[in-house]
Design a protein around this motif. Structure first.
Motif, short mmCIF file in Angstrom:
data_model
loop_
_atom_site.label_atom_id
_atom_site.label_comp_id
_atom_site.label_asym_id
_atom_site.label_seq_id
_atom_site.Cartn_x
_atom_site.Cartn_y
_atom_site.Cartn_z
N PRO A 31 0.82 -1.22 0.00
CA PRO A 31 0.00 0.00 0.00
C PRO A 31 0.85 1.27 0.00
O PRO A 31 1.70 1.45 0.87
CB PRO A 31 -0.82 -0.12 1.28
N LEU A 34 -3.20 4.62 2.40
CA LEU A 34 -4.27 3.90 3.10
C LEU A 34 -5.17 4.95 3.73
O LEU A 34 -4.69 5.81 4.50
CB LEU A 34 -3.66 3.00 4.18
N GLY A 39 -10.25 2.33 5.54
CA GLY A 39 -9.43 1.14 5.33
C GLY A 39 -9.08 0.88 3.88
O GLY A 39 -8.34 -0.05 3.56
N LYS A 40 -9.62 1.70 2.95
CA LYS A 40 -9.33 1.52 1.54
C LYS A 40 -7.88 1.89 1.26
O LYS A 40 -7.38 2.90 1.76
CB LYS A 40 -10.26 2.41 0.71
N SER A 41 -7.21 1.08 0.45
CA SER A 41 -5.81 1.38 0.15
C SER A 41 -5.56 1.37 -1.35
O SER A 41 -6.34 0.80 -2.13
CB SER A 41 -4.88 0.37 0.83
N SER A 43 -2.35 0.38 -3.79
CA SER A 43 -0.98 -0.13 -3.88
C SER A 43 -0.16 0.79 -4.77
O SER A 43 -0.71 1.64 -5.49
CB SER A 43 -0.98 -1.54 -4.46
N LYS A 214 5.26 3.48 8.40
CA LYS A 214 3.88 3.92 8.18
C LYS A 214 3.77 5.35 8.72
O LYS A 214 3.99 5.59 9.91
CB LYS A 214 2.89 2.99 8.88
N THR A 240 4.24 3.55 3.54
CA THR A 240 2.78 3.62 3.47
C THR A 240 2.32 4.88 4.18
O THR A 240 2.68 5.12 5.33
CB THR A 240 2.12 2.39 4.13
N VAL A 242 -0.74 6.91 5.69
CA VAL A 242 -2.09 6.69 6.22
C VAL A 242 -2.78 8.05 6.34
O VAL A 242 -2.31 8.93 7.07
CB VAL A 242 -2.04 5.98 7.58
N HIS A 259 -3.63 0.51 12.75
CA HIS A 259 -2.78 0.33 11.57
C HIS A 259 -1.29 0.34 11.90
O HIS A 259 -0.46 0.32 10.99
CB HIS A 259 -3.11 1.40 10.53
#
Length: 521
Positions: A31, A34, A39-41, A43, A214, A240, A242, A259
């Motif tokens: 991801p 995010l 919660g949709k990510s 890539s 993250k 990633t 967030v 997360h």
């Protein structure tokens, strides 16, 4: 004084090529972004696919070399895809504050010459009148989500066209964020692809951000701090990111814990909550390794309280939109530094401290205005050569308007401000803008605005008001309500004092120091 860090090589390429040309290797399916609330990510492969489709669709809609597209939306993975899609279409992004009123948005749209506005449906009540005032037709206002009468991101992604040939060079303008600089109304800051690439290369040396990191991104992408330090640094490191569309403490803590976010980028008001709010104890935040504070000065004692409570390192940095934005920061491996400081100058940066009264450079331990020179310094202000000349000199030094001291090791601490700008929770509040607005009130004869401390120690705008003869019945609440109806929430006047006369110099300049002295008497 040069940075104690050796210079880094800065590739002579566009931001698009810098971030995406080499592919993603084993991070292709990881991801990139995010959405912490859903919660949709996306890539890395999906993200670059979005970027290519958006670029192709924008080209179909007439966006080409050097055209400006405005983004007016909260933090979402799609914001980042649109940002890079605009650049991939050889365009320029102007990022608008999501709290702007229609009038404030219209100013930016007109000044930047935006041809297209992309927003979200809940913002249409401001976006449409703002666009109309700027001469942008309603069919040139697109939405990320679905909205009747407007093309959406889904329509852009549905294109079968191919993206145009990428032709942006390192020297071309990439973004036009708006800043008040050291004073005055918001101005478009011309940042090139090289400015943004340079700052990513400079920042990479200072922090331990890797593909395993993250990053929490609730601070807005429209602001250069969020744009460079969260969004683009995350992409550069293949980390990633967030996202949160707006800050809510409980949701922020929930997302961080669920997360396993390990790197938090915050502004000082969030540090207050992390240090003091009882709800923090309800969450397992052992995942957090580092917290980096920017956008406004962090009190060292407060920072240490956060570090102790969360058992992590807390760092601070310094920057400005005009610096892309970071010029100084504490590196991850130097959490021993005084948390009241801003750390070291980044690689490739040279600084001077200059006495604002004499214009003479000062030495170690002496106070002076911080001047910064490096590859991350803006080209200038859009359509405003006078403001550019007042801020950036012939040698390329940016005069920050902040007073600093430096120690023998090269650690800088910001100790005061020359500039008039008020910093409310990290957001810029230019006094001149509020003064101009207040003077349109028919019961106000004269006014001046300064920053004062509230009960929590936060700097807030205070208006000194001279009433017109007919304004005897004008109240403090009326003044505050008048302003609140016309500006973004962070610009609201929060204290009003009626006085007989605004102190001014012989040339008519407001003597803010006299008003501050009155405040502190």
């Amino acid at each position: 004084m040069r940075s104690p860090y050796p210079d880094v090589e800065i590739p002579d390429v566009s931001l698009t090529e810098f971030l995406f040309a080499d592919g993603f290797g084993d991070r292709a399916d990881a991801p990139a972004f995010l959405d912490g609330t859903t919660g949709k990510s996306l890539s890395y492969t999906q993200f670059v696919g979005y970027v290519e489709k958006i670029a192709a669709a924008l080209a179909e809609r007439g966006i080409s070399d050097g055209d400006v597209v405005a983004l007016f939306a909260p933090n979402l993975p799609e914001w980042a895809a649109l940002f890079h899609g605009i650049l991939r279409a050889n365009g320029i992004v102007t990022s608008a504050n999501s709290m702007y009123t229609a009038g404030e948005l219209a100013h930016q749209l007109k000044d930047s010459g935006a041809k297209l506005l992309i927003t979200v449906s809940p913002f249409l009540d401001r976006a449409l009148p703002g666009a109309k005032e700027a001469g942008i037709e309603a069919d040139h206002v697109l939405t990320i989500d679905a909205a009747d009468g407007h093309e959406s991101l889904a329509d852009l992604l549905g294109t079968s066209a191919t993206p145009p040939t990428a032709n942006r060079t390192a020297q071309d303008t990439a973004v036009l964020p708006y800043s008040s600089g050291t004073t005055g109304l918001a101005k478009g800051v011309i940042l090139t692809h090289r400015n943004l690439v340079a700052n990513l290369c400079q920042v990479a040396v200072m922090g331990e951000v890797t593909s395993e990191t993250k990053i929490m991104a609730f601070l807005p992408f429209f602001h250069i701090y969020g744009m460079t330090v969260m969004m683009n640094q995350g992409l550069h490191a293949r980390a990633t990111v967030v996202t949160m569309p707006k800050f809510d403490l409980e949701q922020f803590l929930t997302i961080t814990s669920e997360h396993q976010v390990d790197r938090l980028y915050i502004a000082p008001p969030v540090a207050v909550a992390l240090a003091k709010h009882p709800i923090v104890d309800k969450f397992d935040l052992s995942c957090v390794k580092a917290i980096f504070s920017g956008a406004a000065p962090l009190d060292g004692e407060l920072g240490r309280a956060v570090a102790k409570r969360l058992d992590c390192i807390v760092l601070q940095g310094y920057g400005m939109t005009e610096l892309s934005p970071v010029s100084h920061c504490m590196p991850d491996d130097r959490s021993d530094l005084d948390l009241n400081s801003s750390g070291f100058a980044l690689p490739n940066i040279e600084c001077k401290l200059v006495d604002p009264e004499t214009g003479q450079e000062v030495g170690v331990g002496e106070r002076g205005e911080l001047w910064v020179k490096g590859p991350n310094v803006m080209v200038g202000y859009l359509n405003n050569s006078d403001a550019t000349d007042a801020t950036k000199d012939a040698e390329g030094y940016l005069h920050t308007g902040d007073i600093a001291v430096v120690d023998d090791e090269g650690v800088y601490s910001i100790v005061d401000r020359v500039k008039e700008l008020i910093k409310y929770k990290g957001y810029q509040v230019p006094p001149a803008e509020l003064e101009a607005l207040l003077l349109t009130h028919d019961k106000i004869a004269d006014t001046a605005v300064i920053g004062v401390k509230d009960a929590e120690g936060e700097e807030v705008p205070k208006a000194f008001v001279v009433k017109q003869a007919a304004g005897a019945d004008l109240t403090e609440d009326e003044v505050m309500s008048f302003v609140a109806g016309k500006v973004a929430p962070h610009k609201k006047v929060r204290v009003v004092e009626f006085i007989d006369e605004i102190p001014k110099s012989a040339s008519g300049k407001i003597l803010r120091k006299d008003l501050r002295a009155r405040e502190n008497a």
